[in-house]
Design a protein around this motif. Structure first.
Motif, PDB file in Angstrom:
ATOM      1  N   ILE A   1      10.360 -11.635  -2.713  1.00 48.22           N
ATOM      2  CA  ILE A   1       9.202 -10.805  -2.371  1.00 48.22           C
ATOM      3  C   ILE A   1       9.700  -9.483  -1.812  1.00 48.22           C
ATOM      4  N   SER A   2       9.288  -8.394  -2.449  1.00 47.96           N
ATOM      5  CA  SER A   2       9.729  -7.078  -1.982  1.00 47.96           C
ATOM      6  C   SER A   2       8.666  -6.377  -1.151  1.00 47.96           C
ATOM      7  N   GLY A   3       7.463  -6.931  -1.099  1.00 46.05           N
ATOM      8  CA  GLY A   3       6.433  -6.327  -0.258  1.00 46.05           C
ATOM      9  C   GLY A   3       5.059  -6.873  -0.579  1.00 46.05           C
ATOM     10  N   GLU A   4       4.094  -6.509   0.265  1.00 47.08           N
ATOM     11  CA  GLU A   4       2.704  -6.916   0.064  1.00 47.08           C
ATOM     12  C   GLU A   4       1.801  -5.708   0.241  1.00 47.08           C
ATOM     13  N   LEU A   5       0.762  -5.617  -0.616  1.00 54.50           N
ATOM     14  CA  LEU A   5      -0.171  -4.501  -0.584  1.00 54.50           C
ATOM     15  C   LEU A   5      -1.597  -5.026  -0.609  1.00 54.50           C
ATOM     16  N   PRO A   6      -2.531  -4.265  -0.068  1.00 55.20           N
ATOM     17  CA  PRO A   6      -3.938  -4.669  -0.170  1.00 55.20           C
ATOM     18  C   PRO A   6      -4.462  -4.430  -1.572  1.00 55.20           C
ATOM     19  N   GLY A   7      -5.505  -5.152  -1.956  1.00 54.27           N
ATOM     20  CA  GLY A   7      -6.158  -4.898  -3.232  1.00 54.27           C
ATOM     21  C   GLY A   7      -6.647  -3.463  -3.295  1.00 54.27           C
ATOM     22  N   GLY A   8      -6.631  -2.896  -4.507  1.00 49.54           N
ATOM     23  CA  GLY A   8      -7.073  -1.516  -4.660  1.00 49.54           C
ATOM     24  C   GLY A   8      -5.976  -0.490  -4.471  1.00 49.54           C
ATOM     25  N   SER A   9      -4.754  -0.941  -4.135  1.00 51.47           N
ATOM     26  CA  SER A   9      -3.632  -0.001  -4.022  1.00 51.47           C
ATOM     27  C   SER A   9      -3.370   0.643  -5.379  1.00 51.47           C
ATOM     28  N   ASP A  10      -2.752   1.832  -5.366  1.00 50.70           N
ATOM     29  CA  ASP A  10      -2.532   2.493  -6.652  1.00 50.70           C
ATOM     30  C   ASP A  10      -1.298   1.928  -7.358  1.00 50.70           C
ATOM     31  N   GLU A  11      -1.211   2.216  -8.659  1.00 53.65           N
ATOM     32  CA  GLU A  11      -0.140   1.661  -9.476  1.00 53.65           C
ATOM     33  C   GLU A  11       1.231   2.133  -9.005  1.00 53.65           C
ATOM     34  N   GLU A  12       1.307   3.353  -8.517  1.00 50.32           N
ATOM     35  CA  GLU A  12       2.596   3.880  -8.066  1.00 50.32           C
ATOM     36  C   GLU A  12       3.138   3.067  -6.892  1.00 50.32           C
ATOM     37  N   ALA A  13       2.247   2.647  -5.996  1.00 48.44           N
ATOM     38  CA  ALA A  13       2.695   1.864  -4.842  1.00 48.44           C
ATOM     39  C   ALA A  13       3.226   0.505  -5.285  1.00 48.44           C
ATOM     40  N   VAL A  14       2.551  -0.102  -6.260  1.00 46.71           N
ATOM     41  CA  VAL A  14       3.020  -1.402  -6.762  1.00 46.71           C
ATOM     42  C   VAL A  14       4.368  -1.249  -7.454  1.00 46.71           C
ATOM     43  N   MET A  15       4.490  -0.240  -8.308  1.00 48.67           N
ATOM     44  CA  MET A  15       5.744  -0.045  -9.035  1.00 48.67           C
ATOM     45  C   MET A  15       6.887   0.339  -8.111  1.00 48.67           C
ATOM     46  N   ALA A  16       6.578   1.048  -7.031  1.00 47.69           N
ATOM     47  CA  ALA A  16       7.630   1.409  -6.076  1.00 47.69           C
ATOM     48  C   ALA A  16       8.250   0.163  -5.471  1.00 47.69           C
ATOM     49  N   LEU A  17       7.415  -0.838  -5.171  1.00 49.63           N
ATOM     50  CA  LEU A  17       7.942  -2.087  -4.630  1.00 49.63           C
ATOM     51  C   LEU A  17       8.614  -2.918  -5.721  1.00 49.63           C
ATOM     52  N   ALA A  18       8.059  -2.907  -6.924  1.00 45.73           N
ATOM     53  CA  ALA A  18       8.617  -3.702  -8.016  1.00 45.73           C
ATOM     54  C   ALA A  18       9.994  -3.223  -8.430  1.00 45.73           C
ATOM     55  N   THR A  19      10.287  -1.933  -8.200  1.00 44.26           N
ATOM     56  CA  THR A  19      11.580  -1.365  -8.603  1.00 44.26           C
ATOM     57  C   THR A  19      12.410  -0.917  -7.411  1.00 44.26           C
ATOM     58  N   ARG A  20      11.989  -1.292  -6.204  1.00 47.04           N
ATOM     59  CA  ARG A  20      12.628  -0.782  -4.983  1.00 47.04           C
ATOM     60  C   ARG A  20      14.124  -1.076  -4.945  1.00 47.04           C
ATOM     61  N   HIS A  21      14.502  -2.276  -5.330  1.00 46.37           N
ATOM     62  CA  HIS A  21      15.913  -2.637  -5.275  1.00 46.37           C
ATOM     63  C   HIS A  21      16.738  -1.801  -6.235  1.00 46.37           C
ATOM     64  N   ASP A  22      16.142  -1.506  -7.431  1.00 50.74           N
ATOM     65  CA  ASP A  22      16.840  -0.663  -8.389  1.00 50.74           C
ATOM     66  C   ASP A  22      17.099   0.710  -7.780  1.00 50.74           C
ATOM     67  N   ALA A  23      16.068   1.248  -7.096  1.00 49.67           N
ATOM     68  CA  ALA A  23      16.227   2.570  -6.503  1.00 49.67           C
ATOM     69  C   ALA A  23      17.308   2.567  -5.429  1.00 49.67           C
ATOM     70  N   LEU A  24      17.332   1.493  -4.639  1.00 51.30           N
ATOM     71  CA  LEU A  24      18.349   1.396  -3.580  1.00 51.30           C
ATOM     72  C   LEU A  24      19.746   1.326  -4.193  1.00 51.30           C
ATOM     73  N   GLU A  25      19.902   0.579  -5.304  1.00 53.79           N
ATOM     74  CA  GLU A  25      21.205   0.455  -5.924  1.00 53.79           C
ATOM     75  C   GLU A  25      21.663   1.796  -6.479  1.00 53.79           C
ATOM     76  N   GLU A  26      20.722   2.561  -7.065  1.00 48.37           N
ATOM     77  CA  GLU A  26      21.075   3.835  -7.640  1.00 48.37           C
ATOM     78  C   GLU A  26      21.492   4.838  -6.572  1.00 48.37           C
ATOM     79  N   SER A  27      20.866   4.733  -5.382  1.00 49.24           N
ATOM     80  CA  SER A  27      21.161   5.700  -4.325  1.00 49.24           C
ATOM     81  C   SER A  27      22.411   5.320  -3.540  1.00 49.24           C
ATOM     82  N   ALA A  28      22.866   4.071  -3.729  1.00 48.71           N
ATOM     83  CA  ALA A  28      24.027   3.609  -2.962  1.00 48.71           C
ATOM     84  C   ALA A  28      25.313   4.285  -3.446  1.00 48.71           C
TER      85      ALA A  28
END
Length: 500
Positions: free
Chosen positions: A473-500
Motif C-alpha cells: 500500500i503506497s497511500g490512501e485517498l478519499p473518494g473523488g480525488s483527481d486522477e493525478e493524485a492516484v497516479m502519483a501514489l501508484a508510481t511513487r516508488h518509480d519516481a523515488l528510484e529515478e531520483s535516487a
C-alpha cells in the motif's frame, strides 16, 4: 488527416432479424491509413455491421464499395480475398499447431505437391518483421503464447491476405495493461503501411489514444461521425447514451449509512503482496487502485482462498476467517466477482437459471433449492435482458452476462463483495446498471471492495481509495480525488528510484 477518398464506403446498410430492425440506413466511410472507431452501447449494431463487412451476414439493403468499386461478400473468404479481414474477440487459432501453420492454415505454400514448410516459416517471419515483432518465432506452438501474442498471430494472419482493412472487435478486452502497449504499436505500424483499421472498443481511453475519427451508433442508427480531436470524452458519451460521464456514477442512495467494520484485513501477505492492512465498513465502497502487477487481484484471490495469505489475519463481521478454498470463503460471507467472466464466472453453454445457482449448488447443495427461489426476483432487479431463465448465457451481451455473474453471488446474500474489474468489456449503459447495483448493495449494508483499472470508475464510485504499488500500500485517498493524485501514489516508488 486530409479528406482523401475513402478506401471503404458502406451506404444505407439495413439489416433485420425475425422482423426486428437492428441496422437502419448506416453510412460508414474509412480511409486508407486511418484508425476509425466504431462505438455505441451493446445492441447499437456494431457487431452486425462488422459481420456484414466481413461477409458473415448479408445486408438486407445498401451497398459496399472498396476503392470506389462495388463489392458484395457472400463468405468471409471472399472478403479476405479482397483484403478485408476481421479479428474477432474469440480467436480462431489451433493451439497445437505452430504460428506459421496457423497463419497459412488451408492455403499452405507447396512445392512439388508437398507443403513447403520452410517457405511457410520464412513468409511468416517476414510478416512478423513487417509488423516489428521480434519476440514470436514462426515455429513455436500457439498454446505457448500469451493472449496478447495470440492476438499478434491473428493480425499476422490478416496481413498474409494482403489486408487493406482490418476490423478489430474489442481487441484489448482480454489483455493485461502491459500488453495493451503491444497492440498500440501494432495498430500504429499498420497505419504507417496504409492499412485501414476499424476499431471497436468500449474503452474511451483507447479511442482517444489511437483513433482519427469516430462513428457513433445508437439503437441501430447512425448518430454521427466526428474527428476525434474535435470531441471530448463527455460529449462522446452523451452522443452514445444520452447522458454525460459524470451522470454515469450515481450518488449514494438516500439513507445510506456507514456502519460497523464488515471486513478487516490485518498485515496479510503472500508471495505477491506484503503487509496489507485495511478495513471496509457496512455501506462503504473501498477501491483498490494501482498499475498492473501492483497486487490488486492477488489480494482478492487471497481473501477468497484461491491463493492463501501466508501472514496476517482476516476478519469478517468481527470473526476471524482463513478460507482455504472459495467454498469456505462463501460460507464466511464473502463473494468474488471475478475479472474474467467467461473463463472463471460462467458456464456459457448452460442457461441463465443454471448459472444463477452455480454457487448455491457448489456451496450448499442441500439448501440450494430454497435459495434458488430468490433467483427470478434478483434477475428482475438487475433488469436482465433475456427471454427466459432457460436462455443460454453464451447468447447474451457482455453486459447481461455480467448481470448473471452478479446474480449468482447475490443469491448467497454476502456481507462482503469483492468486485474485480466488474465493468470490463461492457458498454456504457450496462456500466451504469452495475453502478446502480453497487449503490443499492451499499444502502443495504453490504461492504464492497472495488478493483478497477478505470480511474474514472474508481474516483466516481469509491468512498475511499487504497493505492497499491509493487505489492504494498503506497497511500490512501478519499473518494473523488483527481486522477493525478492516484497516479502519483501508484508510481511513487518509480519516481523515488529515478531520483535516487
Amino acid at each position: 488527416m486530409s479528406a482523401a477518398a475513402p478506401l471503404l464506403r458502406m451506404s444505407g446498410i439495413t439489416k433485420s432479424f425475425f422482423g426486428v430492425q437492428v441496422l437502419t440506413g448506416i453510412d460508414l466511410e474509412v480511409r486508407a491509413g486511418e484508425v476509425h472507431a466504431l462505438v455505441g452501447e451493446n445492441g447499437a449494431g456494431k457487431s452486425t455491421l462488422m459481420k456484414i463487412l466481413a461477409g458473415v451476414q448479408p445486408a438486407d439493403s445498401g451497398t459496399i464499395e472498396l476503392d470506389g468499386a462495388p463489392v458484395s461478400f457472400a463468405h468471409p473468404l471472399e472478403a479476405q480475398a479482397a483484403g478485408v479481414t476481421t479479428v474477432f474477440q474469440e480467436f480462431n487459432l489451433l493451439p497445437e499447431r505452430t504460428v506459421a501453420e496457423n497463419v497459412y492454415l488451408g492455403r499452405e505454400p507447396r512445392r512439388r505437391g508437398l507443403v513447403d514448410r520452410a517457405q511457410m516459416v520464412r513468409d511468416t517471419a517476414d510478416l512478423l518483421a513487417t509488423l516489428g515483432v521480434d519476440t514470436i518465432a514462426p515455429d513455436v506452438k500457439v498454446r505457448a503464447l500469451s493472449v496478447a501474442e495470440q492476438q499478434v498471430v491473428e493480425i499476422v494472419k490478416a496481413m498474409s491476405f494482403d489486408a487493406r482493412i482490418i476490423s478489430m472487435d474489442e481487441p484489448t478486452a482480454a489483455l493485461a495493461d502491459h500488453e495493451v502497449e503491444l497492440l498500440y504499436r501494432l495498430v500504429r505500424r499498420l497505419q504507417e503501411r496504409g492499412v485501414a483499421v476499424l476499431y471497436v472498443s468500449h474503452r474511451l481511453k483507447e479511442i482517444f489514444d489511437l483513433c482519427d475519427r469516430i462513428t457513433i451508433l445508437k439503437d441501430g442508427s447512425l448518430v454521427d461521425t466526428v474527428d476525434t480531436a474535435g470531441i471530448t470524452s463527455d460529449e462522446l458519451v452523451r452522443k452514445m447514451v444520452g447522458r454525460s460521464i459524470s451522470a454515469l456514477f450515481p450518488q449514494p442512495r438516500e439513507g445510506t449509512r456507514t456502519g460497523d467494520v464488515r471486513l478487516a484485513v490485518r498485515g496479510v501477505g503472500n508471495h505477491m503482496v506484503r503487509d496489507i492492512s485495511f478495513e471496509v465498513r457496512a455501506g462503504e465502497i473501498v477501491a483498490l487502485a494501482g498499475l498492473q502487477g501492483s497486487g490488486r487481484t492477488e489480494i482478492a484471490h487471497g481473501l477468497f482462498g484461491v491463493e492463501r495469505f501466508r501472514t496476517g489475519e482476516v476478519y469478517v463481521d468481527g470473526k476471524r476467517v482463513d478460507p482455504r478454498s472459495p467454498r469456505e470463503a462463501v460460507r464466511s460471507g464473502l463473494a468474488l466477482v471475478t475479472e474474467d467472466r467467461k473463463a472463471e464466472g460462467l458456464a456459457l453453454n448452460q442457461s441463465v437459471a443454471a448459472n444463477a445457482r452455480l454457487v448455491l449448488d457448489a456451496v450448499s447443495p442441500r439448501r440450494a433449492g430454497r435459495g434458488a427461489r430468490r433467483i427470478p426476483e434478483i434477475l428482475s432487479s438487475l433488469e436482465l435482458a433475456a427471454r427466459s431463465g432457460s436462455h443460454e448465457v453464451r447468447f447474451l451481451s457482455g453486459g447481461n452476462q455480467q448481470k448473471v455473474v452478479l446474480a449468482k453471488w447475490l443469491v448467497t446474500d454476502p456481507g462482503v463483495i469483492v468486485m474485480d474489474e466488474p465493468t470490463r468489456g461492457i458498454d456504457v449503459g450496462a456500466k451504469r446498471a452495475v453502478y446502480e447495483l453497487m449503490r443499492d448493495l451499499a444502502a443495504e449494508g453490504v461492504a464492497i471492495v472495488l478493483i478497477s483499472s478505470e480511474l474514472p470508475e474508481v474516483i466516481g464510485m469509491a468512498d475511499r481509495i487504497i493505492v497499491l504499488h509493487d505489492g504494498e500500500i503506497s497511500g490512501e485517498l478519499p473518494g473523488g480525488s483527481d486522477e493525478e493524485a492516484v497516479m502519483a501514489l501508484a508510481t511513487r516508488h518509480d519516481a523515488l528510484e529515478e531520483s535516487a
